[in-house]
Design a protein around this motif. Sequence first.
Motif, short mmCIF file in Angstrom:
data_model
loop_
_atom_site.label_atom_id
_atom_site.label_comp_id
_atom_site.label_asym_id
_atom_site.label_seq_id
_atom_site.Cartn_x
_atom_site.Cartn_y
_atom_site.Cartn_z
N GLU A 90 33.01 -20.87 62.19
CA GLU A 90 32.68 -19.46 62.35
C GLU A 90 33.53 -18.55 61.47
O GLU A 90 33.45 -17.32 61.58
CB GLU A 90 32.85 -19.06 63.81
CG GLU A 90 31.92 -19.80 64.75
CD GLU A 90 32.15 -19.44 66.20
OE1 GLU A 90 32.94 -18.52 66.47
OE2 GLU A 90 31.53 -20.08 67.06
N TYR A 91 34.31 -19.12 60.59
CA TYR A 91 35.21 -18.34 59.73
C TYR A 91 34.40 -17.50 58.74
O TYR A 91 33.49 -18.01 58.08
CB TYR A 91 36.16 -19.28 58.99
CG TYR A 91 37.09 -18.57 58.04
CD1 TYR A 91 38.15 -17.83 58.52
CD2 TYR A 91 36.90 -18.63 56.67
CE1 TYR A 91 39.00 -17.17 57.67
CE2 TYR A 91 37.75 -17.98 55.80
CZ TYR A 91 38.80 -17.25 56.31
OH TYR A 91 39.63 -16.60 55.46
N LEU A 92 34.72 -16.22 58.64
CA LEU A 92 34.06 -15.32 57.69
C LEU A 92 34.98 -15.12 56.50
O LEU A 92 36.05 -14.53 56.62
CB LEU A 92 33.75 -13.98 58.35
CG LEU A 92 32.80 -14.05 59.54
CD1 LEU A 92 32.67 -12.67 60.18
CD2 LEU A 92 31.45 -14.57 59.10
N MET A 93 34.57 -15.61 55.36
CA MET A 93 35.40 -15.56 54.17
C MET A 93 35.31 -14.19 53.50
O MET A 93 34.26 -13.55 53.50
CB MET A 93 34.96 -16.65 53.19
CG MET A 93 35.89 -16.81 52.03
SD MET A 93 35.61 -18.33 51.13
CE MET A 93 34.15 -17.92 50.20
N SER A 94 36.42 -13.75 52.95
CA SER A 94 36.48 -12.51 52.18
C SER A 94 37.41 -12.75 50.99
O SER A 94 38.52 -13.25 51.17
CB SER A 94 37.01 -11.37 53.03
OG SER A 94 37.31 -10.26 52.21
N TYR A 95 36.98 -12.38 49.80
CA TYR A 95 37.80 -12.59 48.61
C TYR A 95 38.98 -11.63 48.55
O TYR A 95 39.82 -11.75 47.68
CB TYR A 95 36.96 -12.45 47.35
CG TYR A 95 35.90 -13.51 47.21
CD1 TYR A 95 36.20 -14.85 47.45
CD2 TYR A 95 34.62 -13.19 46.84
CE1 TYR A 95 35.23 -15.82 47.33
CE2 TYR A 95 33.64 -14.16 46.69
CZ TYR A 95 33.95 -15.48 46.95
OH TYR A 95 33.00 -16.44 46.82
N TYR A 96 39.07 -10.70 49.47
CA TYR A 96 40.16 -9.73 49.48
C TYR A 96 41.26 -10.10 50.48
O TYR A 96 42.24 -9.38 50.60
CB TYR A 96 39.62 -8.33 49.79
CG TYR A 96 38.59 -7.90 48.80
CD1 TYR A 96 38.96 -7.54 47.50
CD2 TYR A 96 37.25 -7.87 49.13
CE1 TYR A 96 38.01 -7.15 46.58
CE2 TYR A 96 36.29 -7.48 48.20
CZ TYR A 96 36.68 -7.12 46.93
OH TYR A 96 35.74 -6.75 46.01
N ASP A 129 34.30 -20.11 40.96
CA ASP A 129 33.69 -18.82 40.64
C ASP A 129 33.55 -18.00 41.92
O ASP A 129 32.98 -18.47 42.90
CB ASP A 129 32.33 -19.05 39.99
CG ASP A 129 31.66 -17.75 39.62
OD1 ASP A 129 32.37 -16.77 39.33
OD2 ASP A 129 30.41 -17.71 39.62
N CYS A 130 34.04 -16.79 41.90
CA CYS A 130 34.00 -15.91 43.08
C CYS A 130 33.05 -14.74 42.89
O CYS A 130 33.24 -13.68 43.48
CB CYS A 130 35.40 -15.41 43.39
SG CYS A 130 36.52 -16.69 43.93
N SER A 131 32.03 -14.92 42.10
CA SER A 131 31.13 -13.80 41.83
C SER A 131 30.02 -13.66 42.86
O SER A 131 29.38 -12.62 42.94
CB SER A 131 30.52 -13.95 40.43
OG SER A 131 29.79 -15.15 40.35
N GLY A 132 29.78 -14.69 43.68
CA GLY A 132 28.68 -14.63 44.65
C GLY A 132 29.10 -14.03 45.97
O GLY A 132 30.20 -13.53 46.16
N ASP A 133 28.17 -14.07 46.92
CA ASP A 133 28.41 -13.57 48.27
C ASP A 133 29.36 -14.53 48.98
O ASP A 133 29.09 -15.72 49.09
CB ASP A 133 27.09 -13.49 49.02
CG ASP A 133 27.24 -12.95 50.42
OD1 ASP A 133 28.30 -12.38 50.72
OD2 ASP A 133 26.29 -13.10 51.21
N PRO A 134 30.50 -14.05 49.48
CA PRO A 134 31.46 -14.95 50.14
C PRO A 134 30.89 -15.64 51.37
O PRO A 134 31.30 -16.73 51.71
CB PRO A 134 32.63 -14.06 50.51
CG PRO A 134 32.32 -12.70 50.05
CD PRO A 134 30.99 -12.69 49.41
#
Length: 84
Positions: free
Chosen positions: A9-15, A27-32
């Motif tokens: 259930e972890y919600l990833m965020s690039y920030y 590559d981190c350009s897509g929807d996390p």
Amino acid sequence: FTYLPPDPEYLMSYYDFPDVFQCFVKDCSGDPAEQEVLPFVSFFSGHVGTIVICANHMYMYGHRKMAVMLHVMNIFQIVRLLAS
């Protein structure tokens, strides 16, 4: 190092930490939310490092029995964590 699998259930965020480091290896350009989450890497905890430093300091200043006891207790904690 300890590798921990992410919760389903972890919600990833690039920030956020540690997700920001995943951009170094992929590559981190897509929807996390649609990306695969890499396992977490965790280091030894601060209290373990502090106890080791204190035990080494105590050993150097002649409190050898107490220092050895702290190292033995740390070994017991390692065994307990690996057994559970």
